[in-house]
Scaffold this active site. Sequence first.
Site, PDB file in Angstrom:
ATOM      1  CG  ASP A 186     -27.919 -63.056 -10.922  1.00 40.61           C
ATOM      2  OD1 ASP A 186     -27.374 -61.948 -10.959  1.00 40.61           O
ATOM      3  OD2 ASP A 186     -27.330 -64.121 -11.181  1.00 40.61           O
ATOM      4  CD  GLU A 220     -22.067 -60.899 -12.770  1.00 40.46           C
ATOM      5  OE1 GLU A 220     -21.468 -61.483 -11.847  1.00 40.46           O
ATOM      6  OE2 GLU A 220     -23.078 -61.384 -13.342  1.00 40.46           O
ATOM      7  CD  GLU A 221     -25.568 -63.534 -14.966  1.00 38.75           C
ATOM      8  OE1 GLU A 221     -24.780 -64.475 -14.749  1.00 38.75           O
ATOM      9  OE2 GLU A 221     -26.445 -63.189 -14.151  1.00 38.75           O
TER      10      GLU A 221
END
Length: 387
Positions: A186, A220-221
């Site tokens: 991911d 994004e995280e």
Amino acid sequence: MPIDQGYLLAQLKALLAIDSPTGYTDQVVRHCYREIERLGLTPELTRRGAIRAVRQGARRKGARAVIAHLDTLGAQVKLVKDNGRLELVPIGHWSARFAEGGRVTIYTERGSFRGSVLPLKASGHTFNDEVDTAPVGWQHVELRIDALTHSREDTLALGIDVGDFVAFDTNAEFLENGFISSRHLDDKAGVAIALASLEALQREQAETPVDVHFLFTIAEEVGVGAAAVITQEVAAMVTIDNGTTAPGQNSSEFGATIAMADQSGPFDYHLTKKLVDLCRANDIAFQKDVFRYYRSDSASAIEAGHDVRTALVTFGIDASHGYERIHAHALVSVARLVTAYARSPLEIARDLKEVSNIKGFPRQPLAEADQPTVNIDTGTQTADPGN
């Protein structure tokens, strides 16, 4: 359109070899930028390093975007402790359970150091059963530096200080049966899928009805994601990210998993239906899923005020944000879907304009669906003639 699986996996290996916790992504940005250039596009960078690469189609307006994120989970130094070891805070949302035992690199202003993340009570020979009963949490682990340090002063003298970035080794394994086990799949796998899709479109000299924007974000995280990389030309955006294969979920490590909703709400009805129809038309294995504790680049784009249709297509991942596992079948399936989407006809012509009247506005089904009829006397079921 044929996907070069060898290219996809080679890109994934290269990406996994580059540390990129959110906030420390310059190196992976450079790698991705150079690869996009090699594939024949001219990428652009935002100030902080998000990448935009536009592949020209028949029209500029009403463009489609394909997006994945380059940043991963990680940690930062919260405190240099009196014993010379480091207290950590996580980058992104993940459990310290998966940090314990991890080999790491500490990035400082002077250079990097190696180390291990350990529970505060790490030795069974010393603490006996207390090793097994110790609580789980970031306040219950510390980073042991592989350098000569026994005090806070020793560690500070090395140049290690509060705020330094900590990247966790991936321990990646690519098995012959197609399974891949690694940290940070991911969304390194999503980036590899996007690059493989672009490679296929370039190799086949595929024509598209509108421009396709390949976007790669760097935060994004931590929830920022696609907030500032989308231009006004984009009308629809497909995010590539992981889908959680776990009890209560419908995701799979095989085929493409199309998300119908996540914690930010439903995805666009028409764009999601289009992806489902493309899977059916192109014989791409797929399943649908809903994610309750999950958000992606799509959410950050909408929250930033972008009026774009959004969808999320995922590769099933086991133990997300932990010791993750995927299968190459899902990666190729998602790449096939992305290329099919890029080449598919433009069905909502109205989307070429940001604002217009009701003409051409799409419809959602309202009529009662055809159903089999049941003979009340015999209990037998008869298919509706319309089917």
